[in-house]
Design a protein around this motif. Structure first.
Motif, mmCIF file in Angstrom:
data_model
loop_
_atom_site.group_PDB
_atom_site.id
_atom_site.type_symbol
_atom_site.label_atom_id
_atom_site.label_comp_id
_atom_site.label_asym_id
_atom_site.label_seq_id
_atom_site.Cartn_x
_atom_site.Cartn_y
_atom_site.Cartn_z
ATOM 1 N N VAL A 92 0.850 -1.191 0.000
ATOM 2 C CA VAL A 92 0.000 0.000 0.000
ATOM 3 C C VAL A 92 0.886 1.241 0.000
ATOM 4 O O VAL A 92 1.706 1.424 0.894
ATOM 5 C CB VAL A 92 -0.930 0.012 1.231
ATOM 6 C CG1 VAL A 92 -1.723 1.312 1.283
ATOM 7 C CG2 VAL A 92 -1.867 -1.187 1.203
ATOM 8 N N HIS A 93 0.719 2.077 -1.010
ATOM 9 C CA HIS A 93 1.509 3.305 -1.125
ATOM 10 C C HIS A 93 0.545 4.477 -1.228
ATOM 11 O O HIS A 93 -0.149 4.637 -2.235
ATOM 12 C CB HIS A 93 2.418 3.236 -2.356
ATOM 13 C CG HIS A 93 3.293 2.020 -2.368
ATOM 14 N ND1 HIS A 93 4.476 1.958 -1.668
ATOM 15 C CD2 HIS A 93 3.136 0.817 -2.964
ATOM 16 C CE1 HIS A 93 5.026 0.762 -1.846
ATOM 17 N NE2 HIS A 93 4.231 0.046 -2.627
ATOM 18 N N LEU A 94 0.482 5.281 -0.163
ATOM 19 C CA LEU A 94 -0.479 6.375 -0.100
ATOM 20 C C LEU A 94 0.224 7.703 0.134
ATOM 21 O O LEU A 94 1.262 7.762 0.789
ATOM 22 C CB LEU A 94 -1.484 6.144 1.044
ATOM 23 C CG LEU A 94 -2.323 4.866 1.016
ATOM 24 C CD1 LEU A 94 -3.206 4.816 2.261
ATOM 25 C CD2 LEU A 94 -3.170 4.784 -0.240
ATOM 26 N N THR A 95 -0.381 8.753 -0.388
ATOM 27 C CA THR A 95 0.033 10.102 -0.031
ATOM 28 C C THR A 95 -0.727 10.511 1.224
ATOM 29 O O THR A 95 -1.693 9.848 1.630
ATOM 30 C CB THR A 95 -0.296 11.093 -1.156
ATOM 31 O OG1 THR A 95 -1.733 11.162 -1.302
ATOM 32 C CG2 THR A 95 0.332 10.654 -2.475
ATOM 33 N N MET A 96 -0.320 11.607 1.839
ATOM 34 C CA MET A 96 -1.019 12.064 3.036
ATOM 35 C C MET A 96 -2.456 12.444 2.710
ATOM 36 O O MET A 96 -3.366 12.202 3.511
ATOM 37 C CB MET A 96 -0.260 13.249 3.643
ATOM 38 C CG MET A 96 -0.636 13.532 5.081
ATOM 39 S SD MET A 96 -0.310 12.105 6.139
ATOM 40 C CE MET A 96 -1.494 12.435 7.453
#
Length: 392
Positions: A92-96
């Protein structure tokens, strides 16, 4: 954060409590409980000389130990490299901004819990996947940066069905976010408190104990490098829909010593009062046996339903493990069964589990079994239990 003085005062008080003469018994087991409070605050103490006398009460080898089981805990095939690239961890790669959207801007309605590091939220990603998002408190963000980094690096090295899996993280500016798998059925402590309705039956408690022991065995023996959790407690055990246990919250975890001939890590005391290894508190020497002590306290908690320390109870019942040992030593073992368990509990099986718990919570680490042995003994107890109830 509990003051070190409070920890040492309570510790000395408990040393005194256990100094009284005990009855002769065929079951040579003994426990000593470290201090605790209802709120179970986390503790941090720097390694400075402290004059706390060593306990004169030692635990000889127990004749009730199960023989080496052929059903050993196998090494997990899932291992991570010891030098993971943190920007490639997990799936899982998320931005703020995506984190804020998934948590509805950290809505209180999605809050799962709160700890020393910060707050944990339930979140749903755009693809429908449910995850848990742990957000560092703003006021503690810089101070907890090392703990955040430690938790990320350690979680990246482990993969086991009884350990919560890391999926991703965010470390940008003042924002420190850890994204893990979502375990939907709450904490073990919530179930012992009856928060989720149905009470845990004895079979479930035994299986949960085995799951926790397997997870800790993996950390101590089968991870790429030895990992000591340092904060084993009921609120850090999460349960799945099928009531399988997963050990969570690696914020206090440490790598074991890797130098040849060394058996411990000299480090400040961290953990939760009530579960803290008294020898670790006295010497600041951390070993896997510190987790074994905490597991012993937890096992008594699982069997009795009582928190390690309950200030609402009478003086002789405040410290659960001391009270439990007294009952056990006086032949009143079945008085310790959690009254929420309405089923008939097999006395021999229950007594074997208590005996194992007391071995784990011995005051001196040399008297405690290894976590792998604990897992094997619990499995042997499970085999006997299934035979007795005709489920084999």
């Amino acid at each position: 954060m509990a003051a070190p003085g409070l920890v040492l005062i309570c510790y000395s008080f408990l040393c005194h409590c256990f100094g009284s003469r005990r009855k002769d018994t065929d079951d040579p087991v003994l426990v000593k409980e470290s201090n605790a409070m209802d709120s179970a605050p986390s503790v941090e103490m720097n390694p400075v000389p402290v004059n706390i006398p060593a306990s004169p009460l030692r635990v000889p080898a127990s004749p009730l130990r199960a023989p080496v089981s052929p059903l050993r805990v196998p090494p997990s095939p899932g291992r991570f490299s010891m030098s993971p690239k943190l920007d490639r961890i997990g799936s899982v790669h998320l931005t703020m901004r995506q984190v804020e959207r998934a948590t509805q801007n950290f809505s209180p309605s999605l809050k799962l819990g709160e700890g020393g590091f910060g707050t944990v939220y339930k979140a749903q990603l755009q693809d429908g996947q449910m995850v848990a998002i742990k957000r560092a408190s703003k006021e503690h963000s810089d101070a907890l940066r090392s703990e955040f980094r430690s938790e990320i690096e350690l979680l990246a090295k482990i993969e086991h069905r009884n350990l919560v899996k890391l999926l991703g993280y965010v470390d940008k500016g003042n924002d420190r976010i850890i994204i893990t798998e979502y375990v939907p059925n709450g904490t073990l402590r919530e179930h012992l408190d009856g928060v989720h309705g149905n009470c845990l039956d004895f079979s479930q408690r035994l299986e949960i104990s085995i799951d926790i022991a397997h997870g800790l065995t993996y950390l101590h023996l089968y991870a790429e490098k030895q990992i000591i959790h340092r904060d084993v407690k009921s609120s850090n055990i999460l349960l799945t829909d099928r009531m399988r246990a997963k050990v969570a919250d690696f914020g206090f975890a440490r790598l074991g010593d890797t130098e040849p001939g060394k058996t411990h890590v000299l480090t400040k005391v961290k953990g939760t009062v009530g579960y803290l290894d008294p020898e670790y508190m006295r010497t600041y020497k951390l070993t896997p046996k510190s987790d074994v002590y905490s597991f012993g306290v937890l096992l008594v908690e699982i069997l009795t339903g009582r928190r390690p320390v309950d200030s609402r109870r009478s003086m002789d019942e405040k410290v659960t493990i001391k009270w439990a040992f007294g009952k056990y030593n006086n032949g009143e073992t079945m008085d310790l069964v959690d009254p929420q368990m309405r089923e008939a509990v097999d006395k021999k099986i229950f007594k074997k589990m208590l005996n194992l718990a007391f071995q784990c919570a011995a005051p001196t680490r040399a008297d405690r079994p290894e976590m792998k042995s604990v897992a094997e003994q619990l499995w042997a107890i499970r085999v006997k239990y299934l035979k007795r109830v005709g489920r084999e």
